[in-house]
Design an enzyme around this catalytic site. Structure first.
Site, PDB file in Angstrom:
ATOM      1  N   LYS A 119      43.207 -49.093 -47.255  1.00  0.00           N
ATOM      2  CA  LYS A 119      43.259 -49.617 -48.621  1.00  0.00           C
ATOM      3  C   LYS A 119      44.682 -49.602 -49.195  1.00  0.00           C
ATOM      4  O   LYS A 119      45.039 -50.492 -49.959  1.00  0.00           O
ATOM      5  CB  LYS A 119      42.298 -48.856 -49.538  1.00  0.00           C
ATOM      6  CG  LYS A 119      40.844 -49.180 -49.238  1.00  0.00           C
ATOM      7  CD  LYS A 119      39.927 -48.851 -50.391  1.00  0.00           C
ATOM      8  CE  LYS A 119      38.525 -49.375 -50.105  1.00  0.00           C
ATOM      9  NZ  LYS A 119      37.543 -49.016 -51.108  1.00  0.00           N
ATOM     10  N   LYS A 202      34.197 -54.130 -41.023  1.00  0.00           N
ATOM     11  CA  LYS A 202      32.903 -53.938 -41.691  1.00  0.00           C
ATOM     12  C   LYS A 202      32.732 -54.947 -42.828  1.00  0.00           C
ATOM     13  O   LYS A 202      33.725 -55.417 -43.410  1.00  0.00           O
ATOM     14  CB  LYS A 202      32.751 -52.508 -42.206  1.00  0.00           C
ATOM     15  CG  LYS A 202      33.546 -52.183 -43.438  1.00  0.00           C
ATOM     16  CD  LYS A 202      32.999 -50.940 -44.145  1.00  0.00           C
ATOM     17  CE  LYS A 202      33.727 -50.793 -45.470  1.00  0.00           C
ATOM     18  NZ  LYS A 202      33.085 -49.996 -46.457  1.00  0.00           N
ATOM     19  N   LYS A 205      32.470 -55.491 -49.938  1.00  0.00           N
ATOM     20  CA  LYS A 205      32.388 -56.287 -51.165  1.00  0.00           C
ATOM     21  C   LYS A 205      33.762 -56.744 -51.638  1.00  0.00           C
ATOM     22  O   LYS A 205      33.864 -57.693 -52.405  1.00  0.00           O
ATOM     23  CB  LYS A 205      31.616 -55.541 -52.258  1.00  0.00           C
ATOM     24  CG  LYS A 205      32.126 -54.162 -52.628  1.00  0.00           C
ATOM     25  CD  LYS A 205      31.338 -53.638 -53.830  1.00  0.00           C
ATOM     26  CE  LYS A 205      30.505 -52.409 -53.543  1.00  0.00           C
ATOM     27  NZ  LYS A 205      31.277 -51.183 -53.287  1.00  0.00           N
TER      28      LYS A 205
HETATM   29  N1  AQP Z   1      29.281 -52.717 -44.006  1.00  0.00           N
HETATM   30  C1  AQP Z   1      28.575 -51.636 -44.269  1.00  0.00           C
HETATM   31  N2  AQP Z   1      27.593 -51.230 -43.438  1.00  0.00           N
HETATM   32  C2  AQP Z   1      26.855 -50.122 -43.712  1.00  0.00           C
HETATM   33  N3  AQP Z   1      27.029 -49.371 -44.817  1.00  0.00           N
HETATM   34  C3  AQP Z   1      27.989 -49.744 -45.681  1.00  0.00           C
HETATM   35  N4  AQP Z   1      28.421 -49.236 -46.856  1.00  0.00           N
HETATM   36  C4  AQP Z   1      29.434 -49.987 -47.334  1.00  0.00           C
HETATM   37  N5  AQP Z   1      29.690 -51.005 -46.504  1.00  0.00           N
HETATM   38  C5  AQP Z   1      28.816 -50.888 -45.464  1.00  0.00           C
HETATM   39  C6  AQP Z   1      27.858 -48.049 -47.471  1.00  0.00           C
HETATM   40  O1  AQP Z   1      27.532 -48.375 -48.820  1.00  0.00           O
HETATM   41  C7  AQP Z   1      27.688 -47.199 -49.617  1.00  0.00           C
HETATM   42  C8  AQP Z   1      28.450 -47.534 -50.843  1.00  0.00           C
HETATM   43  O2  AQP Z   1      29.766 -47.915 -50.533  1.00  0.00           O
HETATM   44  P1  AQP Z   1      30.849 -47.947 -51.662  1.00  0.00           P
HETATM   45  O3  AQP Z   1      30.522 -48.973 -52.645  1.00  0.00           O
HETATM   46  O4  AQP Z   1      31.019 -46.612 -52.243  1.00  0.00           O
HETATM   47  O5  AQP Z   1      32.197 -48.277 -50.991  1.00  0.00           O
HETATM   48  P2  AQP Z   1      32.604 -48.734 -49.597  1.00  0.00           P
HETATM   49  O6  AQP Z   1      32.038 -47.883 -48.527  1.00  0.00           O
HETATM   50  O7  AQP Z   1      34.103 -48.814 -49.615  1.00  0.00           O
HETATM   51  O8  AQP Z   1      31.913 -50.177 -49.545  1.00  0.00           O
HETATM   52  P3  AQP Z   1      32.578 -51.568 -49.653  1.00  0.00           P
HETATM   53  O9  AQP Z   1      31.509 -52.595 -49.771  1.00  0.00           O
HETATM   54  O10 AQP Z   1      33.548 -51.755 -48.527  1.00  0.00           O
HETATM   55  O11 AQP Z   1      33.350 -51.483 -51.019  1.00  0.00           O
HETATM   56  P4  AQP Z   1      34.864 -51.778 -51.305  1.00  0.00           P
HETATM   57  O12 AQP Z   1      35.088 -53.134 -50.728  1.00  0.00           O
HETATM   58  O13 AQP Z   1      34.962 -51.731 -52.806  1.00  0.00           O
HETATM   59  O14 AQP Z   1      35.653 -50.725 -50.638  1.00  0.00           O
HETATM   60  C9  AQP Z   1      28.344 -46.150 -48.749  1.00  0.00           C
HETATM   61  O15 AQP Z   1      27.346 -45.252 -48.296  1.00  0.00           O
HETATM   62  C10 AQP Z   1      28.889 -46.933 -47.600  1.00  0.00           C
HETATM   63  O16 AQP Z   1      28.958 -46.174 -46.417  1.00  0.00           O
END
Ligand code: AQP
Length: 341
Positions: A119, A202, A205
């Site tokens: 990040k 992965k 969002k």
């Molecule tokens: N691609 C994924 N596959 C499985 N699990 C996922 N999680 C996120 N992406 C995947 C799980 O969703 C939960 C919440 O995640 P988060 O919103 O706290 O942040 P993150 O893990 O950083 O998810 P994003 O979508 O990638 O958000 P951004 O883009 O804002 O960083 C967690 O349990 C995560 O493991």
């Protein structure tokens, strides 16, 4: 685990940093609902707004996204009569313990976090201090509830290990057996749902390409189009799951179908072996629409009454603080802080 018997308690959170993806749903939300319904643990779920602001969030967007994530929890099946649902900033014990833990965790531990490296990228001097310290706050989120289990996607595994390190160092430094060594609950075909454009990344969002992900807010046409355009190799599906070992994009789509249908990928393969993408992708889209459509509709219904969402979050914050405040107070005692009379 430590020698102390802790109440079986689940904690997990989702950042309101954008709309939810199919990855968040399958890797996290769906499993939260399963754990709530299993009735084996107290469940505490959180919209982690303090984490979201580690990168810039427009205030109006943050408010809207916080309500959207709360609505998604409810629409997916989280029942506020059974589980606690709140937004992190409204239970101040999280940020307070977060500070204490940033004095326990070491700089070297934080520097090793792959999410920090991803990040912050090359521009780490410009990244916020909060983004660097994020895992200390995450450890506090979990440990301020003495959570014994944390269901998360595979991407959070390293942060969970750090949470265990923080608990162990605190217990060791102060000669206590106070914080549990929390167990991650990671697994199943959706532990890491991958981008539809790149099978090595992965689904996220905050990925700049909307075609890389299925959003919970996508309609049936958008879902069908995204799966149709999802990157794959030209080969048809092999005879067995084993045959997908070096085909990350193809494996991802099979894993998604398995997770949506609560089946093992091996079981799915026994049905779809030999199919071409022209047959498999429309079927996958149909199943995704069937599963997600009702959740999206319920989410939109709930969002029409933001005051009710705010009421549920406020009630959840009170219940979360009722668990967290005595744990924080005891932490202050252990560390030697003089309490106000
Ligand atoms: N691609 C994924 N596959 C499985 N699990 C996922 N999680 C996120 N992406 C995947 C799980 O969703 C939960 C919440 O995640 P988060 O919103 O706290 O942040 P993150 O893990 O950083 O998810 P994003 O979508 O990638 O958000 P951004 O883009 O804002 O960083 C967690 O349990 C995560 O493991």
């Amino acid at each position: 685990m430590t020698g102390t018997a802790f109440t079986p308690r689940v904690f997990s959170g989702i950042q309101p940093s954008g709309g939810l993806t199919l990855g968040n749903y399958l890797g996290a939300l769906k499993r939260f609902v399963d754990m709530q319904d299993a009735d084996t643990h107290e469940c505490v779920f959180c919209v982690v707004d303090l984490h979201a602001i580690t990168v810039w969030q427009n205030p109006e967007d943050l408010t809207r996204q916080t309500r959207e994530i709360a609505a998604a929890f409810l629409a997916a099946g989280i029942d506020p009569a059974k589980a606690i649902l709140f937004n992190q900033s409204q239970a101040p014990e999280h940020a307070q313990l977060g500070w204490l833990f940033s004095c326990i965790a070491r700089m070297g531990w934080m520097r090793r976090m792959t999410q920090w490296k991803d990040k912050a990228g090359k521009n780490s001097e410009e990244a916020s201090l909060g983004l660097f310290a994020y895992p200390a706050l995450m450890a506090a989120d979990i440990l301020v509830h003495h959570a014994t289990h944390v269901p998360v996607g595979d991407d959070q595994k390293q942060h969970l290990e750090l949470t265990r390190d923080v608990a162990a160092k605190f217990n060791h430094d102060y000669g206590v057996d106070f914080f549990p060594i929390t167990e991650p609950v990671i697994g199943g075909p959706a532990a890491r749902v991958m981008s539809l454009r790149d099978g090595t990344k992965k689904m996220s969002k905050s990925d700049p390409s909307d075609m890389s992900r299925i959003n919970l807010s996508d309609d049936a046409d958008a879902i069908a189009q995204k799966f149709r355009k999802a990157r794959t190799d030209p080969e048809p599906l092999p005879d067995s799951y084993e045959g997908l070992k070096d085909r990350p994009e193809a494996r991802n789509l099979v894993d998604i179908l398995a997770a949506l249908q609560d089946r093992t990928p091996e079981d799915v393969m026994s049905e779809v072996a030999g199919q071409g993408w022209g047959q498999f992708k429309p079927h996958l889209a149909e199943v995704a629409v069937e599963t997600m459509g009702p959740i999206t509709a319920e989410m939109n219904r709930l969002l029409a009454d933001p005051a009710e969402i705010d009421r549920i979050l406020a009630d959840g914050a009170e219940r979360a603080s009722a668990i967290a405040a005595p744990i924080l107070a005891r932490t202050f005692d252990i560390m030697g802080m003089v309490r106000r009379a």
